[in-house]
Design a protein around this motif. Structure first.
Motif, PDB file in Angstrom:
ATOM      1  N   GLY A 126     -62.603   5.131 -11.583  1.00 48.29           N
ATOM      2  CA  GLY A 126     -62.597   6.439 -10.953  1.00 48.29           C
ATOM      3  C   GLY A 126     -61.533   7.372 -11.484  1.00 48.29           C
ATOM      4  N   LEU A 127     -60.987   7.070 -12.666  1.00 46.93           N
ATOM      5  CA  LEU A 127     -59.943   7.897 -13.268  1.00 46.93           C
ATOM      6  C   LEU A 127     -60.529   8.653 -14.451  1.00 46.93           C
ATOM      7  N   ARG A 128     -60.333   9.970 -14.477  1.00 43.14           N
ATOM      8  CA  ARG A 128     -60.938  10.789 -15.530  1.00 43.14           C
ATOM      9  C   ARG A 128     -59.911  11.760 -16.114  1.00 43.14           C
ATOM     10  N   PRO A 129     -58.903  11.239 -16.798  1.00 39.92           N
ATOM     11  CA  PRO A 129     -57.973  12.127 -17.501  1.00 39.92           C
ATOM     12  C   PRO A 129     -58.683  12.771 -18.684  1.00 39.92           C
ATOM     13  N   ARG A 130     -58.023  13.747 -19.307  1.00 40.05           N
ATOM     14  CA  ARG A 130     -58.557  14.308 -20.539  1.00 40.05           C
ATOM     15  C   ARG A 130     -58.273  13.329 -21.675  1.00 40.05           C
ATOM     16  N   LEU A 131     -59.316  12.862 -22.333  1.00 38.81           N
ATOM     17  CA  LEU A 131     -59.189  11.933 -23.450  1.00 38.81           C
ATOM     18  C   LEU A 131     -59.633  12.621 -24.725  1.00 38.81           C
ATOM     19  N   GLU A 132     -58.832  12.508 -25.768  1.00 39.61           N
ATOM     20  CA  GLU A 132     -59.139  13.171 -27.025  1.00 39.61           C
ATOM     21  C   GLU A 132     -58.909  12.218 -28.193  1.00 39.61           C
ATOM     22  N   VAL A 133     -59.807  12.289 -29.182  1.00 33.50           N
ATOM     23  CA  VAL A 133     -59.571  11.616 -30.461  1.00 33.50           C
ATOM     24  C   VAL A 133     -58.728  12.560 -31.303  1.00 33.50           C
ATOM     25  N   ALA A 134     -57.489  12.196 -31.541  1.00 36.91           N
ATOM     26  CA  ALA A 134     -56.574  13.097 -32.254  1.00 36.91           C
ATOM     27  C   ALA A 134     -55.468  12.291 -32.905  1.00 36.91           C
ATOM     28  N   ASP A 135     -55.055  12.759 -34.070  1.00 33.60           N
ATOM     29  CA  ASP A 135     -53.872  12.223 -34.744  1.00 33.60           C
ATOM     30  C   ASP A 135     -52.655  12.860 -34.078  1.00 33.60           C
ATOM     31  N   ILE A 136     -51.840  12.060 -33.430  1.00 42.47           N
ATOM     32  CA  ILE A 136     -50.723  12.609 -32.667  1.00 42.47           C
ATOM     33  C   ILE A 136     -49.680  13.273 -33.552  1.00 42.47           C
TER      34      ILE A 136
END
Length: 375
Positions: free
Chosen positions: A157-167
């Motif tokens: 039930g957790l929906r943070p913003r998730l992104e595929v990204a080179d930090i």
């Protein structure tokens, strides 16, 4: 599995009951983020499957220890039963106590908007439990890891913003805190651009045990320090695996005669066994790699560098003086000896507690007393 009991025991081990991290630790099912993992052995990385042994799964998942979830380019979830992987660890579920320690360095407030790194997703879950998932962004360079973590977080039930990204590149937003549980060198200038005024970054310097905390200043740079407690994390990667020291360097270093032979005055040390020594060495010689081998009473330590420099030290007793052979353009063991001389003379090394001044382009200058180093 009675995971709630295990999770509460883990929380008791890591923090006090009144800590704001107690409930996140006690209510997050870590085992769901690591259904399979790799364990080191003489053969390489051996697969462990939690579904095949619930007792071992609970014991591993709710221990305050790191579980390697990806070795080389092979994720444990994709491996065949009985698989043995080779290469460096490339993703993990970090020991919960260290994750919480890094989060505590961030000096969170309840209204912070935070960027964290994804990995298995467990650390992201803890942050969501602490702040609320609408305040959390989580990034990883590996699309598969982001997908797996997202599915497992969604199941809770957790929906943070998730992104595929080179930090190390542009970040998807602006944040009050950036907390990286992968190590970097150099410090990405994009972090300073993404930090809001007064925001704080927390990370480790690649190759070292140095935890860097810094607060953004009006000029776009940051000021901070190296924390007293050490920590180690995998460094950032852009590809499927890390680039090892070239095979040509290792082929020479493993058994070569070298261009210089000497006897070290100190007992043999594997630098990675001493965080302060390793940190100083990595600052002085960025990219240095350490390896070791034991054969009965004989222990050998190698220092390797991609520029062709190498050193091999061998001792036949714990306190015996090692014979050192070196080759290539630099004398790596001499660099190590110089650091040990300083430690022997002063009783300490200046890396921990050093002040950090960071320019807007990400250049970090560490200083303590008369010592300085540029990262």
């Amino acid at each position: 599995m009675d995971w709630e009991t295990h999770a509460r025991c883990l929380a008791d081990e890591v923090v006090r009951p009144e800590s704001r991290w107690y409930e996140p630790l006690a209510t997050t099912p870590r085992h769901l983020f690591v259904p399979r993992w790799w364990e080191s052995s003489a053969r390489g990385w051996e697969l462990r499957d939690g579904l095949a042994d619930a007792e071992a799964w609970a014991k591993a998942a709710y221990a305050d220890r790191t579980l390697v979830t990806r070795a080389g380019a092979l994720h444990a979830d994709d491996a065949q039963p009985g698989a043995v992987a080779q290469g460096f660890p490339t993703s993990s579920s970090t020991l919960p106590g260290l994750v919480v320690a890094m989060y505590r360095h961030a000096m969170l407030t309840d209204d912070c908007r935070v960027l964290v790194t994804t990995g298995s997703g467990y650390g992201t879950a803890l942050m969501c439990r602490r702040l609320g998932d609408d305040q959390v962004t989580s990034v990883d360079v590996d699309r598969q890891l982001v997908k797996l973590a997202g599915d497992r977080l969604d199941g809770m039930g957790l929906r943070p913003r998730l992104e595929v990204a080179d930090i190390t590149g542009p970040l998807p937003g602006e944040y009050d805190r950036i907390i990286s549980t992968v190590s970097v060198r150099p410090l990405p200038a994009s972090w300073l651009r993404a930090l809001r005024p007064g925001g704080r970054l927390v990370t480790t310097i690649a190759g070292t045990g140095l935890v860097l905390t810094a607060d953004k200043q009006a000029d776009g740079g940051a000021v901070g320090r190296i924390e007293q407690a050490p920590a180690g994390f995998m460094r950032t990667r852009q590809g499927a695996d890390y680039e090892p020291v070239t095979a040509e360097v290792w082929a020479v270093a493993e058994r070569g005669d070298g261009e210089e032979v000497s006897t070290d005055r100190y007992p043999l040390l594997l630098p990675s066994d001493a965080w302060d020594v390793m940190s100083m060495l990595a600052l002085e010689v960025p990219g240095v790699e350490c390896r070791s081998q034991e054969d009965g009473n004989t222990r050998t330590v190698w220092l390797l560098h991609a520029d062709g420099s190498w050193a091999r030290a061998t001792a036949t007793s714990f306190l015996g003086s090692p014979t050192v052979r070196q080759g290539g353009p630099r004398r790596l063991w001499r660099e190590l000896e110089r650091i040990r001389h300083r430690l022997n003379r002063s009783g300490t090394l200046p890396v921990y507690g050093a002040r950090a001044n960071i320019s807007p382009d990400g250049t970090v200058v560490l200083s303590r007393g008369g010592w300085t180093a540029t990262v």
